[in-house]
Design a protein around this motif. Sequence first.
Motif, mmCIF file in Angstrom:
data_model
loop_
_atom_site.group_PDB
_atom_site.id
_atom_site.type_symbol
_atom_site.label_atom_id
_atom_site.label_comp_id
_atom_site.label_asym_id
_atom_site.label_seq_id
_atom_site.Cartn_x
_atom_site.Cartn_y
_atom_site.Cartn_z
ATOM 1 N N LEU A 57 -5.155 -1.211 -10.142
ATOM 2 C CA LEU A 57 -4.609 -1.045 -8.967
ATOM 3 C C LEU A 57 -5.024 -2.437 -8.127
ATOM 4 C CD1 LEU A 57 -5.405 2.655 -7.874
ATOM 5 C CD2 LEU A 57 -3.175 1.537 -8.292
ATOM 6 N N SER A 58 -6.284 -3.095 -8.374
ATOM 7 C CA SER A 58 -6.716 -3.952 -7.729
ATOM 8 C C SER A 58 -5.792 -5.395 -8.037
ATOM 9 C CB SER A 58 -8.153 -4.323 -8.065
ATOM 10 O OG SER A 58 -8.697 -5.593 -7.494
ATOM 11 N N THR A 59 -5.467 -5.486 -9.287
ATOM 12 C CA THR A 59 -4.514 -6.478 -9.973
ATOM 13 C C THR A 59 -3.146 -6.287 -9.315
ATOM 14 O OG1 THR A 59 -5.900 -6.666 -11.859
ATOM 15 C CG2 THR A 59 -3.691 -7.397 -11.776
ATOM 16 N N VAL A 60 -2.462 -5.262 -9.279
ATOM 17 C CA VAL A 60 -1.268 -5.146 -8.642
ATOM 18 C C VAL A 60 -1.215 -5.328 -7.315
ATOM 19 C CG1 VAL A 60 0.675 -3.337 -8.085
ATOM 20 C CG2 VAL A 60 -0.652 -3.351 -10.307
ATOM 21 N N ALA A 61 -2.263 -5.015 -6.518
ATOM 22 C CA ALA A 61 -2.294 -5.370 -5.052
ATOM 23 C C ALA A 61 -2.455 -6.622 -4.787
ATOM 24 C CB ALA A 61 -3.421 -4.510 -4.328
ATOM 25 N N SER A 62 -3.296 -7.342 -5.720
ATOM 26 C CA SER A 62 -3.448 -8.729 -5.543
ATOM 27 C C SER A 62 -2.161 -9.702 -5.992
ATOM 28 C CB SER A 62 -4.587 -9.203 -6.543
ATOM 29 O OG SER A 62 -5.754 -8.637 -6.129
ATOM 30 N N PRO A 105 -4.102 6.904 -5.916
ATOM 31 C CA PRO A 105 -3.877 5.408 -6.303
ATOM 32 C C PRO A 105 -3.021 4.939 -5.165
ATOM 33 C CG PRO A 105 -3.832 6.969 -8.330
ATOM 34 C CD PRO A 105 -3.951 8.004 -7.105
ATOM 35 N N VAL A 106 -2.030 5.718 -4.696
ATOM 36 C CA VAL A 106 -1.027 4.994 -3.900
ATOM 37 C C VAL A 106 -1.730 4.457 -2.338
ATOM 38 C CG1 VAL A 106 0.802 5.280 -2.283
ATOM 39 C CG2 VAL A 106 0.833 6.285 -4.391
ATOM 40 N N THR A 107 -2.659 5.106 -1.760
ATOM 41 C CA THR A 107 -3.417 4.657 -0.894
ATOM 42 C C THR A 107 -4.420 3.857 -1.201
ATOM 43 O OG1 THR A 107 -4.852 6.635 -0.835
ATOM 44 C CG2 THR A 107 -2.986 6.859 0.815
ATOM 45 N N LEU A 109 -4.226 1.462 -3.331
ATOM 46 C CA LEU A 109 -3.208 0.170 -3.537
ATOM 47 C C LEU A 109 -2.833 -0.417 -2.217
ATOM 48 C CD1 LEU A 109 -1.321 -1.360 -5.575
ATOM 49 C CD2 LEU A 109 0.378 0.094 -5.153
ATOM 50 N N VAL A 112 -6.072 -1.773 -0.657
ATOM 51 C CA VAL A 112 -6.422 -3.154 -1.448
ATOM 52 C C VAL A 112 -5.557 -4.180 -0.841
ATOM 53 C CG1 VAL A 112 -7.198 -4.222 -3.563
ATOM 54 C CG2 VAL A 112 -7.827 -1.906 -3.149
ATOM 55 N N PHE A 113 -4.251 -3.945 -0.988
ATOM 56 C CA PHE A 113 -2.994 -4.900 -0.578
ATOM 57 C C PHE A 113 -3.294 -5.416 0.886
ATOM 58 C CE2 PHE A 113 0.533 -5.765 1.784
ATOM 59 C CZ PHE A 113 1.175 -6.584 1.265
#
Length: 421
Positions: A57-62, A105-107, A109, A112-113
């Motif tokens: 999730l951190s990678t996707v948000a980044s 997971p959605v929140t 994400l 972190v975004f």
Amino acid sequence: MFSIRARLRAASSSLTEHRSVTAAVLVDTVGAGLTLPLTIVYFTLTTDLSLGVIGALSTVASLLALPVGLLGGVLTDRFGARASMVTNNLLSAAGFALYLVAHEPVTVLAAVFLATASERLYWTAWTAYVHDLAAGRPFERWFAFLEATKAAALGAGAVVAAVVLAGGGSDGLRWLVVANVVSSVVAAVVFATQRTGSARPPATARDLSEGRAGSLRAFATDRSMRLVTLGQFLLGPAMVLPNVALSVLFVERWHLPAAVAPVQFAIATGLAALLQTSVTRWVAGCDRGVLVAVGAGLTALTTVPLIVLPPLAGAGAWSYVVAVGVVLAVADMVAMPASNAVMAEAPHPRVRGRAIGVFQTAGSVGMALFPLSLGLLDSDAPWLLWLLTAVVFSGAAWAWRAAVAGLPERVRTATAQDAEG
């Protein structure tokens, strides 16, 4: 050599000249110090999500936040660095407010975004902001002073975080997040009242005589600019190494208390607060590419022992934590003023904000991809994570050294004092 009294006078003069700027930096950075060492650890302690899911999730948000750095460059060139600094703080406040209710997971994400987007915008704006603040004077002088101020604030925040976590558990984590939200809003208001960073810097006769065309095409075709971009990409993991990989190792694998993350962070920032301006003065006259390469090499050294070390405990584990904090502090003090000076001074003034946006976005790509490698800690060969990290930092050292070698002399050489002083 400066006496202690002269050094205190210089610091006092800097503080007086830009008292409101210093106040904004202090407010902004204390809040960051409360939560920065706990970016990933926070969700491992407050949610039921696995480490692998949180890392993904951190990678996707980044990755989703990457365009923010580029947009920040456009914003900085068009409206000035001050507008970008205000926007970055508002994004940070929104992101960390969402931390408080992020359990799925959605929140997670989304939280972190927003927090990551604020960081992307911050680094684009900050380098340009300090360049405007220097107003033709040596960049490193002002960068070192403000970085020392930031380090003191980060360290203070980290100490508070360590005390809160020692007795507050997950409730303490949430109070730290609330404090960060408040400090971000206050900092946005303070930055909005500043005059610094409100005007686009003009091109100089020297820029024109050196043939640096003020276009993005010229920037993209310049070999040194491409190598700086590559160097920043490879240095990206250094920005998240302590609060992502090392914090997870210490807490999840070595079973140290959660307070270890802010403790290590406080060590690094405390040393920077005390020594940053002195170190910057000591290395004045050195090649900036060499300085960045040294910093990258020192960062690599913090991970090399982990390739062969078994899990540590007790005094041995804490000794390693302290050693890592010291080495990372030295690496940052040597490399950060030099790298930011190159990023601010090498591009043409007309595209400075966008060029810095490209450089910092390249670093952000490295930051975004790094958490994907955390899964190696759960594999049969966790040492691969540390070997890969060391190789990446070694590549960063080469790229930066080669990049700066092709720049004009005035950009290659580190400075810390005004020409007349």
